[in-house]
Scaffold this active site. Sequence first.
Site, PDB file in Angstrom:
ATOM      1  N   LYS A  14       0.830  -1.219   0.000  1.00 20.45           N
ATOM      2  CA  LYS A  14       0.000   0.000   0.000  1.00 20.45           C
ATOM      3  C   LYS A  14       0.859   1.262   0.000  1.00 20.45           C
ATOM      4  O   LYS A  14       0.587   2.199  -0.739  1.00 20.45           O
ATOM      5  CB  LYS A  14      -0.937   0.025   1.223  1.00 20.45           C
ATOM      6  CG  LYS A  14      -1.916  -1.134   1.287  1.00 20.45           C
ATOM      7  CD  LYS A  14      -2.937  -0.961   2.400  1.00 20.45           C
ATOM      8  CE  LYS A  14      -2.374  -0.937   3.801  1.00 20.45           C
ATOM      9  NZ  LYS A  14      -1.741  -2.195   4.243  1.00 20.45           N
ATOM     10  N   ARG A 128      11.557  -5.908   5.109  1.00 20.01           N
ATOM     11  CA  ARG A 128      11.471  -4.454   5.286  1.00 20.01           C
ATOM     12  C   ARG A 128      12.044  -4.056   6.646  1.00 20.01           C
ATOM     13  O   ARG A 128      12.654  -3.002   6.788  1.00 20.01           O
ATOM     14  CB  ARG A 128      10.001  -4.021   5.166  1.00 20.01           C
ATOM     15  CG  ARG A 128       9.798  -2.522   5.195  1.00 20.01           C
ATOM     16  CD  ARG A 128       8.387  -2.157   4.796  1.00 20.01           C
ATOM     17  NE  ARG A 128       7.440  -2.341   5.876  1.00 20.01           N
ATOM     18  CZ  ARG A 128       6.116  -2.184   5.768  1.00 20.01           C
ATOM     19  NH1 ARG A 128       5.573  -1.879   4.610  1.00 20.01           N
ATOM     20  NH2 ARG A 128       5.314  -2.349   6.784  1.00 20.01           N
ATOM     21  N   ARG A 134      11.477   0.152  11.500  1.00 17.16           N
ATOM     22  CA  ARG A 134      10.198   0.019  12.202  1.00 17.16           C
ATOM     23  C   ARG A 134      10.245  -1.180  13.125  1.00 17.16           C
ATOM     24  O   ARG A 134      10.418  -2.300  12.678  1.00 17.16           O
ATOM     25  CB  ARG A 134       9.064  -0.167  11.177  1.00 17.16           C
ATOM     26  CG  ARG A 134       8.601   1.116  10.556  1.00 17.16           C
ATOM     27  CD  ARG A 134       7.489   0.871   9.569  1.00 17.16           C
ATOM     28  NE  ARG A 134       6.339   0.167  10.137  1.00 17.16           N
ATOM     29  CZ  ARG A 134       5.167   0.057   9.519  1.00 17.16           C
ATOM     30  NH1 ARG A 134       5.000   0.603   8.341  1.00 17.16           N
ATOM     31  NH2 ARG A 134       4.175  -0.589  10.081  1.00 17.16           N
ATOM     32  N   ARG A 146       0.020  -8.664  13.593  1.00 20.13           N
ATOM     33  CA  ARG A 146      -0.578  -7.669  12.690  1.00 20.13           C
ATOM     34  C   ARG A 146      -1.437  -8.343  11.629  1.00 20.13           C
ATOM     35  O   ARG A 146      -2.509  -7.847  11.279  1.00 20.13           O
ATOM     36  CB  ARG A 146       0.516  -6.818  12.044  1.00 20.13           C
ATOM     37  CG  ARG A 146       1.104  -5.820  13.036  1.00 20.13           C
ATOM     38  CD  ARG A 146       2.457  -5.321  12.611  1.00 20.13           C
ATOM     39  NE  ARG A 146       2.412  -4.515  11.414  1.00 20.13           N
ATOM     40  CZ  ARG A 146       3.461  -4.300  10.615  1.00 20.13           C
ATOM     41  NH1 ARG A 146       4.636  -4.859  10.891  1.00 20.13           N
ATOM     42  NH2 ARG A 146       3.343  -3.551   9.563  1.00 20.13           N
TER      43      ARG A 146
HETATM   44  P1  AMP Z   1       0.727   0.706   9.085  1.00 14.28           P
HETATM   45  O1  AMP Z   1       1.837   1.658   8.869  1.00 14.28           O
HETATM   46  O2  AMP Z   1      -0.517   1.071   8.322  1.00 14.28           O
HETATM   47  O3  AMP Z   1       1.122  -0.727   8.878  1.00 14.28           O
HETATM   48  O4  AMP Z   1       0.322   0.824  10.624  1.00 14.28           O
HETATM   49  C1  AMP Z   1       1.234   0.513  11.659  1.00 14.28           C
HETATM   50  C2  AMP Z   1       0.468   0.346  12.975  1.00 14.28           C
HETATM   51  O5  AMP Z   1      -0.204   1.557  13.302  1.00 14.28           O
HETATM   52  C3  AMP Z   1      -0.631  -0.716  12.957  1.00 14.28           C
HETATM   53  O6  AMP Z   1      -0.126  -2.027  13.233  1.00 14.28           O
HETATM   54  C4  AMP Z   1      -1.551  -0.217  14.064  1.00 14.28           C
HETATM   55  O7  AMP Z   1      -1.026  -0.502  15.346  1.00 14.28           O
HETATM   56  C5  AMP Z   1      -1.480   1.294  13.877  1.00 14.28           C
HETATM   57  N1  AMP Z   1      -2.517   1.777  12.937  1.00 14.28           N
HETATM   58  C6  AMP Z   1      -2.309   2.370  11.721  1.00 14.28           C
HETATM   59  N2  AMP Z   1      -3.476   2.700  11.143  1.00 14.28           N
HETATM   60  C7  AMP Z   1      -4.456   2.288  12.001  1.00 14.28           C
HETATM   61  C8  AMP Z   1      -5.874   2.321  11.961  1.00 14.28           C
HETATM   62  N3  AMP Z   1      -6.551   2.828  10.905  1.00 14.28           N
HETATM   63  N4  AMP Z   1      -6.553   1.815  13.021  1.00 14.28           N
HETATM   64  C9  AMP Z   1      -5.904   1.307  14.092  1.00 14.28           C
HETATM   65  N5  AMP Z   1      -4.570   1.234  14.184  1.00 14.28           N
HETATM   66  C10 AMP Z   1      -3.840   1.715  13.155  1.00 14.28           C
END
Ligand code: AMP
Length: 193
Positions: A14, A128, A134, A146
């Site tokens: 994404k 990654r 991260r 996740r």
């Molecule tokens: P991402 O970068 O989208 O993979 O998000 C990393 C982490 O941020 C996720 O594993 C969640 O802990 C938190 N997170 C990001 N977006 C959301 C969302 N829309 N709702 C809840 N938690 C989120």
Amino acid sequence: MFNLILFGPPGSGKGTQSERLISKYGLRHLSTGDILRSEIAGQTPLGMAAKSFMDKGQLVPDEVVIEMISSALDNNPQANGFLFDGFPRTTAQAEALDKLLTQKGTSIAVVLALQVSEKELIKRLLNRGLTSGRPDDSNEEVVSARITEYEKKTAAVADHYKKYDKVVYIKGEGHIDEIFEALSKEIDGRNAV
Ligand code: AMP
């Protein structure tokens, strides 16, 4: 406006595809993960509260991310449209987003859902983690958590938008350029809403 959700499990590409799509279509990129990471970097109270969930691979509470998206929409009144990346991640978030967009006289044009096998997701995320810095990419247990959160809570977001016939599945494995082409073709075939 043209608003789209780039949907898919963690590691489905994404972020990579968002970068290209926003520059081709002039959309505003709204990634809740990026916003949360910048809150953590700034050591804000919101960031500190979110970090404890993120470190475990769990979703941050709905109220927190909905409020973040609501402010981002208000702060970008001139946008041509938004690309939502990593949001919505629960049905409650999807319903809240629909409401916020309706208040602004617009809606989601399409949900582009990237499909990638679980084996490939785990491989990509751990890979990654070697360079992204991260913490949630570097630990296999957190990566699995996740993916489980995605299956338990986030997959239902596609069902929500299927009711409105807005979901298109795109194969998220293969060459990055080919995936980008497939995404672009879907966008080009649709009108702004
Ligand atoms: P991402 O970068 O989208 O993979 O998000 C990393 C982490 O941020 C996720 O594993 C969640 O802990 C938190 N997170 C990001 N977006 C959301 C969302 N829309 N709702 C809840 N938690 C989120």
